[in-house]
Design an enzyme around this catalytic site. Sequence first.
Site, mmCIF file in Angstrom:
data_model
loop_
_atom_site.group_PDB
_atom_site.id
_atom_site.type_symbol
_atom_site.label_atom_id
_atom_site.label_comp_id
_atom_site.label_asym_id
_atom_site.label_seq_id
_atom_site.Cartn_x
_atom_site.Cartn_y
_atom_site.Cartn_z
ATOM 1 N N GLU A 209 4.846 -0.483 -7.867
ATOM 2 C CA GLU A 209 5.510 -1.276 -6.826
ATOM 3 C C GLU A 209 4.613 -2.385 -6.302
ATOM 4 O O GLU A 209 3.386 -2.232 -6.248
ATOM 5 C CB GLU A 209 5.918 -0.348 -5.666
ATOM 6 C CG GLU A 209 6.811 0.806 -6.107
ATOM 7 C CD GLU A 209 7.037 1.830 -5.001
ATOM 8 O OE1 GLU A 209 6.530 1.615 -3.881
ATOM 9 O OE2 GLU A 209 7.706 2.844 -5.264
ATOM 10 N N LYS A 211 2.474 -4.542 -3.952
ATOM 11 C CA LYS A 211 1.710 -4.281 -2.730
ATOM 12 C C LYS A 211 1.726 -5.557 -1.890
ATOM 13 O O LYS A 211 1.106 -6.556 -2.248
ATOM 14 C CB LYS A 211 0.268 -3.884 -3.040
ATOM 15 C CG LYS A 211 -0.496 -3.469 -1.782
ATOM 16 C CD LYS A 211 -1.931 -3.124 -2.045
ATOM 17 C CE LYS A 211 -2.557 -2.544 -0.788
ATOM 18 N NZ LYS A 211 -2.382 -3.398 0.416
ATOM 19 N N ARG A 216 1.886 -2.476 7.953
ATOM 20 C CA ARG A 216 2.582 -1.214 7.696
ATOM 21 C C ARG A 216 3.468 -0.870 8.893
ATOM 22 O O ARG A 216 3.051 -0.977 10.053
ATOM 23 C CB ARG A 216 1.543 -0.102 7.482
ATOM 24 C CG ARG A 216 2.114 1.266 7.055
ATOM 25 C CD ARG A 216 2.132 1.407 5.587
ATOM 26 N NE ARG A 216 2.560 2.739 5.140
ATOM 27 C CZ ARG A 216 1.746 3.629 4.574
ATOM 28 N NH1 ARG A 216 0.456 3.347 4.405
ATOM 29 N NH2 ARG A 216 2.220 4.780 4.151
ATOM 30 N N ARG A 231 1.022 1.702 11.799
ATOM 31 C CA ARG A 231 0.317 2.747 11.064
ATOM 32 C C ARG A 231 -0.520 3.611 12.004
ATOM 33 O O ARG A 231 -0.880 4.731 11.659
ATOM 34 C CB ARG A 231 -0.573 2.134 9.978
ATOM 35 C CG ARG A 231 -1.743 1.342 10.506
ATOM 36 C CD ARG A 231 -2.493 0.656 9.365
ATOM 37 N NE ARG A 231 -2.918 1.610 8.356
ATOM 38 C CZ ARG A 231 -2.872 1.380 7.048
ATOM 39 N NH1 ARG A 231 -2.401 0.236 6.604
ATOM 40 N NH2 ARG A 231 -3.295 2.282 6.181
ATOM 41 N N GLU A 260 6.626 -2.040 4.924
ATOM 42 C CA GLU A 260 5.781 -3.144 5.382
ATOM 43 C C GLU A 260 6.673 -4.218 5.977
ATOM 44 O O GLU A 260 7.860 -4.304 5.653
ATOM 45 C CB GLU A 260 4.998 -3.748 4.211
ATOM 46 C CG GLU A 260 4.053 -2.816 3.517
ATOM 47 C CD GLU A 260 2.605 -3.047 3.906
ATOM 48 O OE1 GLU A 260 2.326 -4.047 4.590
ATOM 49 O OE2 GLU A 260 1.768 -2.226 3.523
ATOM 50 N N PHE A 295 9.417 1.130 1.157
ATOM 51 C CA PHE A 295 9.016 1.738 -0.105
ATOM 52 C C PHE A 295 9.142 3.257 -0.121
ATOM 53 O O PHE A 295 8.875 3.893 -1.135
ATOM 54 C CB PHE A 295 7.592 1.336 -0.504
ATOM 55 C CG PHE A 295 6.551 1.540 0.572
ATOM 56 C CD1 PHE A 295 6.115 2.804 0.931
ATOM 57 C CD2 PHE A 295 5.991 0.446 1.210
ATOM 58 C CE1 PHE A 295 5.153 2.988 1.891
ATOM 59 C CE2 PHE A 295 5.024 0.609 2.187
ATOM 60 C CZ PHE A 295 4.605 1.888 2.524
ATOM 61 N N ARG A 366 -4.948 10.999 1.965
ATOM 62 C CA ARG A 366 -5.248 10.062 0.884
ATOM 63 C C ARG A 366 -5.548 10.894 -0.366
ATOM 64 O O ARG A 366 -6.490 11.672 -0.406
ATOM 65 C CB ARG A 366 -6.468 9.210 1.238
ATOM 66 C CG ARG A 366 -6.754 8.088 0.248
ATOM 67 C CD ARG A 366 -8.164 7.555 0.400
ATOM 68 N NE ARG A 366 -8.476 7.203 1.759
ATOM 69 C CZ ARG A 366 -8.240 6.015 2.317
ATOM 70 N NH1 ARG A 366 -7.667 5.076 1.609
ATOM 71 N NH2 ARG A 366 -8.581 5.768 3.570
ATOM 72 N N LYS A 372 -3.681 2.173 -5.163
ATOM 73 C CA LYS A 372 -3.473 0.734 -4.988
ATOM 74 C C LYS A 372 -4.381 -0.030 -5.942
ATOM 75 O O LYS A 372 -5.505 0.371 -6.239
ATOM 76 C CB LYS A 372 -3.744 0.326 -3.539
ATOM 77 C CG LYS A 372 -5.135 0.624 -3.035
ATOM 78 C CD LYS A 372 -5.261 0.301 -1.550
ATOM 79 C CE LYS A 372 -6.628 0.698 -1.018
ATOM 80 N NZ LYS A 372 -6.764 0.455 0.442
#
Length: 507
Positions: A209, A211, A216, A231, A260, A295, A366, A372
């Site tokens: 996808e 970025k 965010r 975020r 986003e 997303f 994470r 990314k």
Amino acid sequence: MLLDELVTTSEAVAATRSRLAKVDALAGLLARLEPDEIATAVGFLVGKPRQGRVGVGWRGLSSAMGEPADAATLTIADVDAMLDRLAAASGAGSAGERTRELREITQRATAREQGYLRGMLLGEVRTGALEGVLTDAIARAADRPGDVVRRAAMLSGDLGETARVALTGSAEELGAIGLVVGRPVLPMLAATAPTAAAALEATGEASVEYKLDGARIQVHRTGDDVRVFTRNLADITHRVPEVVEVVRGLPVHDVILDGETLSLDEDGAPRPFQETMSRFGADAAREALLRPWFFDVLHADGRDLLDEPLATRRTELERIAGEHRIPGEVTSDPEVAERVSRDALAAGHEGVVVKAIGSPYAAGRRGSSWIKVKPVHTYDLVVLACEWGSGRRTGWLSNLHLGALDPAGEFGEPGGFVMVGKTFKGLTDELLRWQTERFPQIEVRRTAHAVWVEPVTVVEIAIDGVQRSSRYPGGIALRFARVKRYRDDKPAAEADTIQTLRGLLRD
């Protein structure tokens, strides 16, 4: 409970590198707390009191610091009440009111307690009692499964309240903590890779996808009631009416969306990140409009989707978001992944995010399911100090000391920051003026040459790589570091790690 007990435990935690010892010490403290002290104490331990920032800086605190008391009498409740009063102080005379409050409370504190209060108020608490360690301690003290406590903390976004429920409620009450439309949850985070093909090799079949170079957002809707969060889980609904309008028009009644928002130019291309953030952070209306792109979907019309595979969530997102879904393709072909990456760059975006198609939504974590990919090495680091400039930059704070997050404490305190280099490159006159004004406001100490600051300012740094170095404790130094931008939208806890940077070393 006396504040002294919390300080003693914090010192014991800071003195050991053993995670088990830290958990034992914290669990013992948690077990001794009264029910109404639990959430407050947890906030103190991680340096995040529930009142947030209360308008106290280094100079104000230093001038108000009274002579220390001989004996410990100050309670956790006393400090919590003082923070309430500081947070409420506003308007004419508020500076004097804060000074009086601080002087009264610090005169009741011992020297050790004064040091702890100073650290907490200035954001310098470095006890190693970070949220991961403390979450394990909560599970130990409450005799609850660690994964249940971690999930509750992620979905509630409130570790203190999770601790209170775990320690005083039933197992059913703890397990019942889940998604609530209108209550933000911690966002899922992404690791990094040098190329889309390398990311795809790590994930297997994936959604590749775009970025976007935006801010965010997490959007919650119940009927016509829409709330938009950053975020950091801050509510900025009133700042983004155009986002609210778009979400109200989506074919869904209850929904939680992750995405986003960014500002577009007349040709539909993304404007620079600074322009998006300027509009994003404005209380008043601006000419530049923000467009939302989504997303992921976490909940839709009574159905929680966190644990569903991304393939299922993508299908639901396409139905709900339509033209507001971020572009991307599902593939297991590295050539297709690289093509999508090139398309994203050609459209003016940062790169791509490669997401394993079978992965759940891991709130607040994470991992390797999302990766990314940017065309250059850029990392989000934290400003530790800033040196005074010379020559044309005389009188300005210029050369930045940069730190990477050390979540496991491999090179220092868990959750601390490891210095990895310095840079003054890429700083415009506007940025020099900004940091010269800003950094003294968060100053913790200074010398004739530099100002050390609270480690709270995230800056995006472009580098050509890293090299081995004995100069810094992490064993590496940045190569040709230059400033791209400050990241006002990102907390220091989400900075890139020393382990990620060390991964760039060639064998």
